[in-house]
Motif scaffolding. Structure first.
Motif, PDB file in Angstrom:
ATOM      1  N   TYR A   1      -1.366   1.205   4.589  1.00 38.30           N
ATOM      2  CA  TYR A   1      -1.754  -0.258   3.787  1.00 38.30           C
ATOM      3  C   TYR A   1      -2.362   0.823   2.538  1.00 38.30           C
ATOM      4  O   TYR A   1      -2.497   2.086   3.052  1.00 38.30           O
ATOM      5  CB  TYR A   1      -2.194  -1.414   4.138  1.00 38.30           C
TER       6      TYR A   1
ATOM      7  N   ALA B   1      -1.943  -2.767  -7.675  1.00 40.81           N
ATOM      8  CA  ALA B   1      -1.371  -1.866  -7.006  1.00 40.81           C
ATOM      9  C   ALA B   1      -1.435  -2.521  -5.208  1.00 40.81           C
ATOM     10  O   ALA B   1      -2.323  -2.133  -4.697  1.00 40.81           O
ATOM     11  CB  ALA B   1      -0.326  -0.554  -7.271  1.00 40.81           C
TER      12      ALA B   1
ATOM     13  N   ASN C   1       0.277  -2.434  -0.897  1.00 41.32           N
ATOM     14  CA  ASN C   1       1.577  -2.019  -0.043  1.00 41.32           C
ATOM     15  C   ASN C   1       1.194  -2.747   2.004  1.00 41.32           C
ATOM     16  O   ASN C   1      -0.345  -1.633   2.309  1.00 41.32           O
ATOM     17  CB  ASN C   1       2.431  -0.766   0.278  1.00 41.32           C
TER      18      ASN C   1
ATOM     19  N   THR D   1       3.164  -2.010   4.722  1.00 43.78           N
ATOM     20  CA  THR D   1       4.328  -1.182   5.029  1.00 43.78           C
ATOM     21  C   THR D   1       4.205  -1.760   6.911  1.00 43.78           C
ATOM     22  O   THR D   1       3.469  -0.947   7.562  1.00 43.78           O
ATOM     23  CB  THR D   1       4.088  -0.025   4.691  1.00 43.78           C
TER      24      THR D   1
ATOM     25  N   THR E   1       7.047  -6.262   5.640  1.00 43.07           N
ATOM     26  CA  THR E   1       7.104  -5.246   4.374  1.00 43.07           C
ATOM     27  C   THR E   1       6.573  -5.402   3.486  1.00 43.07           C
ATOM     28  O   THR E   1       7.753  -6.702   2.563  1.00 43.07           O
ATOM     29  CB  THR E   1       7.818  -3.881   3.790  1.00 43.07           C
TER      30      THR E   1
ATOM     31  N   ALA F   1       5.035  -5.366  -1.160  1.00 38.13           N
ATOM     32  CA  ALA F   1       4.571  -4.043  -2.063  1.00 38.13           C
ATOM     33  C   ALA F   1       4.907  -4.863  -3.016  1.00 38.13           C
ATOM     34  O   ALA F   1       5.635  -5.448  -3.928  1.00 38.13           O
ATOM     35  CB  ALA F   1       4.848  -2.906  -1.365  1.00 38.13           C
TER      36      ALA F   1
ATOM     37  N   THR G   1       3.785  -3.483  -7.558  1.00 33.45           N
ATOM     38  CA  THR G   1       2.945  -1.818  -8.341  1.00 33.45           C
ATOM     39  C   THR G   1       3.206  -2.207  -9.689  1.00 33.45           C
ATOM     40  O   THR G   1       4.315  -2.783 -10.024  1.00 33.45           O
ATOM     41  CB  THR G   1       3.421  -0.670  -7.795  1.00 33.45           C
TER      42      THR G   1
ATOM     43  N   ASP H   1       7.127  -1.153  -8.694  1.00 29.16           N
ATOM     44  CA  ASP H   1       7.858  -1.949  -7.175  1.00 29.16           C
ATOM     45  C   ASP H   1       7.295  -2.815  -6.625  1.00 29.16           C
ATOM     46  O   ASP H   1       6.826  -3.084  -6.773  1.00 29.16           O
ATOM     47  CB  ASP H   1       7.152  -0.750  -6.175  1.00 29.16           C
TER      48      ASP H   1
ATOM     49  N   THR I   1       8.503  -5.052  -3.495  1.00 31.70           N
ATOM     50  CA  THR I   1       9.610  -4.786  -2.141  1.00 31.70           C
ATOM     51  C   THR I   1       8.600  -6.295  -1.529  1.00 31.70           C
ATOM     52  O   THR I   1       7.991  -6.139  -1.031  1.00 31.70           O
ATOM     53  CB  THR I   1       9.517  -3.921  -1.706  1.00 31.70           C
TER      54      THR I   1
END
Length: 507
Positions: free
Chosen positions: A318, A339, A341, A343, A367, A369, A371, A407, A409
């Motif tokens: 993370y 940002a 994440n 993951t 996941t 994420a 940014t 990003d 996801t």
């Protein structure tokens, strides 16, 4: 009475650990003169006994450091401080191998304080001071440095039974430097080979208890603190407009926790581990930033009174990164970022079976994420007290100029959405999108497995068949099929303010 804050605790803790918080010269007297002058910011909270010099050795007796506010106080009776000139332009500093630290806390409505009596002990401590009158460096090392809670007195004494509470730091090394010019700038680096915590505390005559063991390896810290000369520690607003600034961070290796506690008849046992991580921060008049992350996180928790099975989960990684401008700078657009994440979040099959006993969904790790990088134009210097009244009177303290989605996801349950994009904003046009600057740009998305996920949710009974038509219709409007359960979508806004999906105008 003195208020507690990060700004007050940072130098006093450095004083307790290092026996100094300020610059020094190459003689013992110069070390003491400068040190005592710096500690003068605590007023009557810093006291000593006699100061005597014999040859190249200066002895300061009965050093005492105290911080107090209306609810708590911390008192360190450091004892004698011995400064010895070593003949090579450096000064060695020694102190007692152990000394008492007393923490007193009064919690309303009680008027009786709880007093924690702590012993601070060090083994193999060595402090060497070098430098010149304007730049002094303190190098320290110790085999161990520990804090041990010996007794609890006062309000909590009859309620708490203390078995052990101890924090031990090993293989300590570091250096601490102070530069004085227009500002007082403190730089330090500090490392530990290991840090271990052991606590066992229970309710006297009751069932409540807390037992915990924790360890951390390879901790390394560094920071730079710039302070105005003669900074007022009691100021209502920290003087960032006068040059106060803080930046630093740390890295760490393997971390492990083992906790066992009971509260109000309900107990829990938890084991957790982290392979390593880092954190960095900066806060000053111009901007602030905060970033960090960790790898290889695992946790196992047992709640016997609540669940007949343990809760187990893991997270491969993370991270987070926030950057915010706080001043107008040179008047140009400033960088900003948000940002984060998470993951590969995975949970045990036991937990999966609660929601999906038939194993309909793929049990792939999840996941999330995102940014966002932006350009913004502040209209004010947010930390300038002279501008804060005007800032409070305006509806918008600045302009959003652009956003880049670098990003995006979302992955889990057999489906995945990824995306990126870029938009600029016309702040002179607040009518096309009422009250909001007109955007221009596009975002591109790739969607895999979404129809399969919808089918699985229908099979599980989480989405009725007739209600699944709506999300499928929305996908048909905004996305284009490019393969087996693979879709793409481009959402844009043109110069005329038209909203487009795959080239088709929606607005």
């Amino acid at each position: 009475m003195r208020r507690f804050s990060v700004l007050t605790c940072t130098p006093i803790l450095a004083a307790i650990v290092c026996s100094t918080t300020a610059s020094a010269d190459v003689t013992a007297q110069q070390v003491w003169d400068n040190w005592s002058a710096q500690m003068g910011i605590y007023g009557e909270g810093f006291t000593t006994g006699d100061v005597t010099q014999t040859g190249d050795t200066l002895t300061v007796s009965d050093v005492r450091i105290e911080m107090t506010d209306d609810e708590a106080s911390i008192v360190a009776d450091v004892g004698d401080l011995i400064l010895t000139e070593q003949g090579d332009g450096t000064v060695s500093m020694t102190m007692a191998s152990s000394y008492p630290l007393t923490i007193s806390v009064t919690e309303a409505p009680s008027t009786q304080p709880t007093i924690l009596n702590v012993t601070v002990a060090q083994d193999g401590m060595e402090i060497i001071v070098s430098g010149d009158p304007d730049t002094m460096v303190y190098d320290l090392s110790a085999d161990t440095y520990s804090f041990t809670l010996d007794t609890i007195e006062g309000a909590a004494a009859e309620e708490v039974q203390l078995e052990v509470a101890e924090l031990v730091m090993s293989d300590m090394a570091g250096n601490y430097a102070v530069v004085t010019d227009d500002l007082t700038t403190v730089n330090y680096e500090f490392s530990l080979g290991g840090l271990n915590l052991n606590a066992n505390i229970s309710e006297a005559g009751g069932a409540n208890r807390f037992k915990g063991v924790a360890s951390m390896a390879d901790l390394a810290m560094a920071a730079t603190i710039a302070m105005p000369l003669d900074m007022d520690m009691d100021a209502d607003v920290p003087p960032f407009d006068e040059g106060l600034a803080i930046e630093g961070g740390y890295t760490f290796g393997a971390v492990n926790y083992d906790l066992d506690f009971v509260a109000d008849g309900e107990g829990a046992i938890m084991n957790a581990g982290v392979e390593g991580g880092e954190m960095g921060f900066a806060f000053g008049y111009d901007a602030m930033s905060y970033a960090g992350g960790a790898d290889g996180i695992s946790i196992s928790m047992s709640l016997p009174q609540e669940l007949p099975f343990p809760i187990e989960a893991s997270l491969r990684e993370y991270g987070f990164d926030f950057q915010i401008p706080l001043s107008q700078g040179e008047g140009d657009a400033r960088d900003a970022r948000m940002a984060f994440n998470f993951t590969d979040l995975a949970v045990s099959d036991t937990i999966w079976n609660l929601a999906d006993p038939a194993s309909v969904l793929p049990r792939d790790p999840v996941t999330i994420a995102l940014t966002l990088d932006a350009k913004v134009t502040p209209f004010f210097d947010l930390l300038d007290p002279a501008q804060q009244d005007a800032m409070m009177m305006t509806d918008v303290p600045g302009e959003l100029n652009s956003i880049n989605i670098t990003d995006l996801t979302l992955r889990g349950g057999g489906a995945e959405i990824t995306g990126d994009g870029a938009f600029t904003f016309d702040n002179s046009d607040l009518t096309t999108f009422p009250g909001f600057p007109r955007p221009q740009g596009e975002a591109n998305f790739t969607i895999n497995g979404i129809n399969g996920l919808i089918d699985n949710l229908i099979t599980m009974g989480l989405i009725p068949q007739d209600q699944a038509m709506m999300p499928r219709m929305m996908l048909g409007m905004f996305a284009t099929p490019v393969g087996d359960d693979m879709l793409t979508s481009t959402i844009g806004v043109n110069a005329q303010g038209h909203v487009l999906a795959n080239g088709q105008r929606l607005r």
